[in-house]
Structures are given as C-alpha cells and as structure tokens.
Motif scaffolding. Structure first.
Motif, short mmCIF file in Angstrom:
data_model
loop_
_atom_site.label_atom_id
_atom_site.label_comp_id
_atom_site.label_asym_id
_atom_site.label_seq_id
_atom_site.Cartn_x
_atom_site.Cartn_y
_atom_site.Cartn_z
N ALA A 1 6.54 2.69 9.21
CA ALA A 1 5.47 2.01 8.47
C ALA A 1 4.13 2.29 9.14
CB ALA A 1 5.76 0.51 8.42
N TRP A 2 4.13 2.22 10.47
CA TRP A 2 2.90 2.49 11.22
C TRP A 2 2.45 3.94 11.04
CZ3 TRP A 2 1.69 5.70 15.41
CH2 TRP A 2 0.50 5.41 16.08
N LEU A 3 3.40 4.87 11.05
CA LEU A 3 3.05 6.28 10.85
C LEU A 3 2.50 6.52 9.44
CD1 LEU A 3 6.01 7.95 12.73
CD2 LEU A 3 3.58 8.29 13.26
N ALA A 4 3.03 5.81 8.44
CA ALA A 4 2.49 5.92 7.09
C ALA A 4 1.05 5.41 7.05
CB ALA A 4 3.36 5.13 6.11
N ARG B 1 0.82 -1.21 0.00
CA ARG B 1 0.00 0.00 0.00
C ARG B 1 0.85 1.26 0.00
NH1 ARG B 1 -4.41 2.13 4.40
NH2 ARG B 1 -5.46 3.60 3.01
N ALA B 2 1.93 1.26 0.76
CA ALA B 2 2.74 2.48 0.85
C ALA B 2 4.09 2.18 1.48
CB ALA B 2 2.02 3.56 1.66
N ILE B 3 5.02 3.08 1.22
CA ILE B 3 6.32 3.11 1.89
C ILE B 3 6.32 4.30 2.83
CG2 ILE B 3 8.80 3.44 1.59
CD1 ILE B 3 8.38 2.42 -1.34
N GLY B 4 6.67 4.08 4.08
CA GLY B 4 6.92 5.19 5.01
C GLY B 4 8.41 5.48 4.99
N ALA B 5 8.81 6.65 4.51
CA ALA B 5 10.23 6.97 4.33
C ALA B 5 10.57 8.21 5.14
CB ALA B 5 10.53 7.21 2.85
N HIS B 6 11.37 8.01 6.18
CA HIS B 6 11.66 9.09 7.12
C HIS B 6 12.56 10.16 6.53
CE1 HIS B 6 14.23 10.93 10.30
NE2 HIS B 6 13.07 11.10 10.90
N GLY B 7 13.58 9.78 5.75
CA GLY B 7 14.58 10.74 5.30
C GLY B 7 15.70 10.86 6.34
N GLN B 8 16.70 11.68 6.02
CA GLN B 8 17.87 11.83 6.89
C GLN B 8 17.86 13.20 7.54
OE1 GLN B 8 20.21 9.39 7.55
NE2 GLN B 8 20.74 10.84 9.17
N PRO C 1 10.05 13.02 20.07
CA PRO C 1 10.02 11.78 19.30
C PRO C 1 8.60 11.47 18.81
CG PRO C 1 10.10 11.30 21.65
CD PRO C 1 10.20 12.79 21.52
N LEU C 2 8.53 10.78 17.68
CA LEU C 2 7.25 10.38 17.10
C LEU C 2 6.91 8.92 17.39
CD1 LEU C 2 7.33 12.15 13.62
CD2 LEU C 2 6.28 12.95 15.75
N VAL C 3 7.85 8.18 17.94
CA VAL C 3 7.64 6.73 18.10
C VAL C 3 6.86 6.32 19.36
CG1 VAL C 3 9.61 6.07 16.70
CG2 VAL C 3 9.95 6.53 19.13
N PRO C 4 6.66 7.18 20.38
CA PRO C 4 5.97 6.70 21.58
C PRO C 4 4.58 6.10 21.33
CG PRO C 4 7.15 8.69 22.13
CD PRO C 4 7.26 8.52 20.64
N ALA C 5 3.82 6.65 20.40
CA ALA C 5 2.49 6.08 20.12
C ALA C 5 2.62 4.65 19.60
CB ALA C 5 1.74 6.95 19.12
N PHE C 6 3.61 4.42 18.75
CA PHE C 6 3.88 3.08 18.24
C PHE C 6 4.39 2.17 19.36
CE2 PHE C 6 7.01 0.09 16.37
CZ PHE C 6 6.14 -0.67 15.60
N HIS C 7 5.27 2.69 20.20
CA HIS C 7 5.76 1.90 21.33
C HIS C 7 4.61 1.46 22.23
CE1 HIS C 7 10.05 3.82 21.11
NE2 HIS C 7 9.87 2.86 20.22
N ARG C 8 3.64 2.34 22.43
CA ARG C 8 2.48 1.97 23.26
C ARG C 8 1.75 0.78 22.66
NH1 ARG C 8 -2.07 6.43 23.90
NH2 ARG C 8 -2.01 6.21 21.63
#
Length: 363
Positions: free
Chosen positions: A331-334, A83-90, A139-146
C-alpha cells in the motif's frame, strides 16, 4: 499481498501519509487449492505455461478482488473513497542480473481485471523497474520498515519470515540496508505437507520435537547464496524441492526421520538469518519479526537463543501485526508511485539509482 509461501492473500486498508501508515482493517483469503497448485507448478517450466499463467493470473486477481470487497464491506467505505490498490502479484520466477545482465522478475497478476472488478485504480508490477536499473528487485520493504520501525538512537533489524526471509538493518544514524537471507517457511511448509498432510507446522511444534541433523545442516549451509555479499535476493528458483532432495542425498539423510528433517529445516532458517544479522548488523540489539514465521514459537525461540543480547520481538509489539506488514508495505509503495516518489533504496537492491516503482491501471 500473496507471498512465496502461497498460503493465501492478505490485504489491509491503510491510510498513508508522508510520515506514517495507519492500518484501519485487515482481511485475508486462502488460495483455492487448484490455484495454489498451479502457481506452484508455474515456478518451473512446463507444457502450455503461457496459457496456464494467464489463467492463474486471472484467478489470483479474482481472489484479490474478494479481499478488497471484504475490506470495503467491513469499513463502510465505497470504492470511490479508496485512492488505489497496491497489488504485488505472485512471484513465479526471479532471476535478476542473469541472462546477459538484464535479468527479469515475473509476478503473475492481472491488474487490469482487478481494476475492472473493484472500480479502484491499481498499482502493480513494482519490481521490474528496479531490475531494469540493474537492481535485484528485492527486497523492496526496507524503506517501509524504516518508516514504521526505525528506532531513534539505536540500531535495529526487521526480519520478515514469509516463504523467503529478508532482513532490513535500520541504523541509528538513519541508514538502511537490506537483503534476502534465504528460505524461511518455504522448505518447512513443503516438508510438513509431504509428511503430515498439513499446510504448515503450527507454532513449530513438530520441528520442536525433532533433533537437528548436523551433517544435513552443514550441507545446506554450504549453499553459496548464504555466503554471497549483498545486495542479494532469492526465491523458489534456488530453494525448491530439487534443492532439498539434493541436500538430503549429499548428507545421506534420505532415510532420516521426517521430524528430524523438519527440525533441521527450522534450524537452517534460524541459523542463516541470525548469521546475517551478526555479520551485517553487529550493533543490533533489537530484532523485530514479521510475516507468518513470526507465529512460529519454536523458530522465535531459536532466533533468540542464537542472538544473545538481542531482544527478539513480534512486530505486533511495535504497532503492526505480523500478517499485515507485507500488505501494508505494498500500500505504501502504491502511494509512493502515485506521488511520483521512489520506492526502492539503491543501497539495498543495487540499482543504479532511485526509481519510481509500479505501473498504474486507472479505475
């Protein structure tokens, strides 16, 4: 995902649902030495940097495409089935809430080129909307960590040790807090490369053989960022070669044995992270560690020693290998973006409210 450590690109093939993210495959690729050197150089101002940044973004997108192709080849799937690629970038600059309050964060990427190379929709530029809403963008990952690591009935913490360290505090009541702790691998890698020629200190063995220089550690821990109240985030804008050189000079450690400096840098990471867990998550009895630093045995031992009564465990013990967590998070954020759902947690980033994160580049 390509993180602040600049050690390469990690990708996962993930099946995401409302309640779970299941990893089917993992692939990685190193950054070409010239690309890595240029991305590192672009963290500071230099000649012709707009042109150089554009070319580096192209090179990074090409590496992303290689990882995507490796994932597809290993899975038997076709591009149309993704469906999609989640690409963060550098990330090359991260200055939220600066410059008259608007601030900015800059992740080099060429998502249009990635969509062309792969034939798959790309979701990119995840952080800028949170920054525009007054947040740190990280950070953007805490929701995913939960979602992945939340513990029923007990407080837990997830510590990501990439180039920088960030912690997610997962309350037994379902609450989530999170923030950056400071440098994780970035300074250790820099020092190891300079004095051993190796990209990183494998398993922390070099640091483990040195002694901690108390005056140097004291100078480094006096950095105001460590005492700042969350929400807070950081990057190479603060913790870089110049910062380390100034600390060495202030502590009169410029002539210290390089191995002892490495031991002190490892201790800096361990102390700054554990102080934050103790200060902001005193009821935590489980620390789940991910990122490249989770493979550093010396660092994990120091975390355990500094957190008596807290079980320090790799994320692998909780169903997700340490080098897969960050890529899975994007991937989850995408998925969140395509579903029209927020990706940020205002309690974490300080944004004015929940926001849908990311820009979509259709296949």
């Amino acid at each position: 995902m390509s993180g602040t450590s600049l050690d390469g690109v990690d990708g996962v093939l993930a099946e995401v649902s409302a309640s779970r993210c299941t990893i089917a495959r993992h692939a990685s690729a190193p950054l070409a030495p010239e690309t890595r050197a240029e991305l590192l150089a672009l963290n500071t101002s230099g000649a012709d940097e707009l042109h150089r940044a554009a070319l580096s973004a192209n090179a990074l997108a090409a590496t992303y495409a290689d990882v995507v192709q490796a994932l597809l080849a290993g899975s038997g799937l076709q591009a149309a089935e993704v469906r999609a690629i989640g690409a963060h970038g550098q990330t090359v600059r991260h200055q939220p809430q600066a410059h008259a309050g608007s601030g900015y964060t800059l992740q080099l990427n060429n998502p249009a080129l990635l969509a062309e190379r792969t034939g798959i929709t790309v979701v990119a530029d995840f952080r800028s909307r949170d920054v525009a809403a007054g947040g740190q963008g990280a950070p953007l990952v805490p929701a995913f960590h939960r979602q992945m690591f939340g513990q029923t009935g007990r407080d837990a913490a997830v510590l990501n040790l990439g180039g920088m360290a960030n912690v997610s505090l997962l309350g037994a009541d379902g609450s989530v807090r999170g923030f950056d702790c400071g440098p994780a691998n970035v300074l250790m890698d820099l020092w190891c490369q300079r004095h051993t020629g190796k990209a990183y200190d494998a398993h922390g063995a070099w640091a483990a053989g040195g002694r901690v220089l108390a005056p140097l550690l004291q100078v480094m821990l006096a950095e105001p960022f460590f005492a700042a109240v969350p929400p807070k985030s950081t990057g190479r804008d603060v913790f870089n070669t110049g910062w380390l050189e100034r600390a060495l000079a202030a502590a009169e450690s410029c002539r210290a044995a390089p191995q002892d400096v490495q031991a002190t840098l490892a201790e800096l990471t361990a102390r700054s992270c554990t102080q934050d867990v103790q200060r902001h998550g005193p009821a935590c009895r489980l620390l789940i560690v991910c990122g490249g630093g989770a493979l550093n045995g010396h660092l994990l031992r120091r975390l355990g020693a500094l957190l008596p009564g807290v079980a320090v465990q790799s994320s692998a013990e909780h169903g997700l290998a340490p080098l897969q967590v960050e890529a899975a998070a994007f991937a989850w954020l995408a998925h969140q973006c395509l579903a029209g759902l927020p990706g940020n947690l205002p309690a974490v980033t300080g944004a004015r409210g929940p926001r849908i994160l990311g820009a979509i580049y259709p296949a």
